[in-house]
Design an enzyme around this catalytic site. Sequence first.
Site, PDB file in Angstrom:
ATOM      1  N   GLY A 163      -4.387  -2.138  11.619  1.00 20.89           N
ATOM      2  CA  GLY A 163      -5.568  -2.033  12.478  1.00 20.89           C
ATOM      3  C   GLY A 163      -6.050  -0.597  12.577  1.00 20.89           C
ATOM      4  O   GLY A 163      -5.770   0.086  13.565  1.00 20.89           O
ATOM      5  N   SER A 189      -6.879  -6.906   7.666  1.00 18.16           N
ATOM      6  CA  SER A 189      -6.391  -7.817   6.620  1.00 18.16           C
ATOM      7  C   SER A 189      -5.039  -8.368   7.029  1.00 18.16           C
ATOM      8  O   SER A 189      -4.247  -7.662   7.646  1.00 18.16           O
ATOM      9  CB  SER A 189      -6.252  -7.073   5.296  1.00 18.16           C
ATOM     10  OG  SER A 189      -7.524  -6.624   4.897  1.00 18.16           O
ATOM     11  N   GLU A 213      -0.764   3.907   0.742  1.00 19.29           N
ATOM     12  CA  GLU A 213      -1.675   2.801   0.404  1.00 19.29           C
ATOM     13  C   GLU A 213      -2.408   3.079  -0.908  1.00 19.29           C
ATOM     14  O   GLU A 213      -2.680   2.173  -1.681  1.00 19.29           O
ATOM     15  CB  GLU A 213      -2.688   2.609   1.549  1.00 19.29           C
ATOM     16  CG  GLU A 213      -3.537   1.354   1.381  1.00 19.29           C
ATOM     17  CD  GLU A 213      -4.398   1.038   2.612  1.00 19.29           C
ATOM     18  OE1 GLU A 213      -4.435   1.830   3.557  1.00 19.29           O
ATOM     19  OE2 GLU A 213      -5.041  -0.023   2.570  1.00 19.29           O
TER      20      GLU A 213
END
Length: 402
Positions: A141, A175, A258
Amino acid sequence: MDWNDTPEQAAFRSEVRAFLDARLPAHYRDHEARRHQDSGLENDWQQDLANGTPEDRTAAREWASALAERGWGQPHWPREYGGASMSTLEQFILKQEFARAEAPDIGGHLVGSTLLVHGTEEQKQRFLAPTLRGEMLWAQGFSEPGAGSDLGSLQCRAVRDGDEFVINGQKLWTSAGHKSNWIFGLFRTDPDAPKHRGITFMMLDATTPGVSVRPIISMGWEHATNETFYEDVRVPASQVVGDVNRGWYVGMTLLDYERSGINRAVAQQLLVDELVAHVRADTPSHRRELVRREVADRAIECEVLNNLCMRIASMHASGTIPNYEASMGKMYGSEVAQRVARTGTKAFGQFAQLWAPDDPYAPLKAKHTQNYCHTVVGTIAGGSSEIQRNIIATRGLGLPRG
Ligand SMILES: Cc1cc2nc3c(=O)[nH]c(=O)nc-3n(C[C@H](O)[C@H](O)[C@H](O)COP(=O)(O)OP(=O)(O)OC[C@H]3O[C@@H](n4cnc5c(N)ncnc54)[C@H](O)[C@@H]3O)c2cc1C
């Protein structure tokens, strides 16, 4: 540069292949049956655990236990936290072989790796092992309606109240929010401080009263992401990672993980190999001749992507942290994925309009047609291509900020 395996690396690669042959549950081998009609998702471990049938859950747990025996679920984590303390190049080989077998990753990589850097010992003990077992399933988030590329503008507010924080506001693009029971995120804890200094990184139980998740369905009918709303959500202060108001730096560590994505080359290579076989077997035609050259271009691009990924892996291996190099891999990889899907659809002519994988006339189970839609978001999620280009320009080429 010689990217061939050394004898030790070749032996390790054989060991990984033997492990996959012996331990990857049958459930994850039947790729055609697992191709969901509309979602494009195949082997999704988190989906299996969160929303799957009893058989899906059993397979997901079996896979997690097989990985846990060797610490291969999160191979770079130290052994004491359930990892394998694996060297970077071994991890690269492991990921390549897993991608070739389409073996699913188990989740929690981003938050777990970040906790290893910034978490307290108590947090590591509490969160890492259940994450490896699939008991804690995570969503991210960070983004909000007014904060994506400019993440520092985020507004979702967390106010201290004794030993807790109370969160109110909205996140966007969460997601996996519909298949998670935990969320990690960035929240505004000091609205008066300069914008990057008033942000705190927190982990929260997604079943806490006041959290609600609303699906966002993509143009390819995929439910991958969500909006999340927070109404008086109480989070224990013990779930703050790093210092209060210093969460920006914790979040940036996570984004480095990421964007590294060093195994993305294999997935594209598999698609191109399949496409080459299909085009070769196709009846000679004007269209086939036109598409042959494009397929060759895609094959070359996969090789370039592989080299970019190897560069990132070898930097990790020598103790250097990739920065603009990770942006190059992310940008190029997501753009190659779009081009591969486009070439795939061109190769099939009118048949590329068939969407359903089980349609007997759909070439290659409509994979490229679906990817044509699903890969659009690849150049946005995880930081848009424009933002990656800015990073390459300023940090890589030393150009001034625009
Ligand atoms: C499918 C999907 C999944 C996602 N999953 C998650 C998730 O799990 N968790 C999460 O927190 N976020 C997630 N995101 C959010 C993602 O990180 C943001 O969408 C992304 O960073 C872009 O932000 P934005 O959507 O607000 O667009 P904006 O930042 O508003 O950008 C709009 C356009 O302007 C361009 N632009 C913006 N700033 C600049 C600049 N400085 N220079 C040049 N061009 C610029 C962008 O490239 C883009 O083309 C996801 C997004 C998508 C689409």
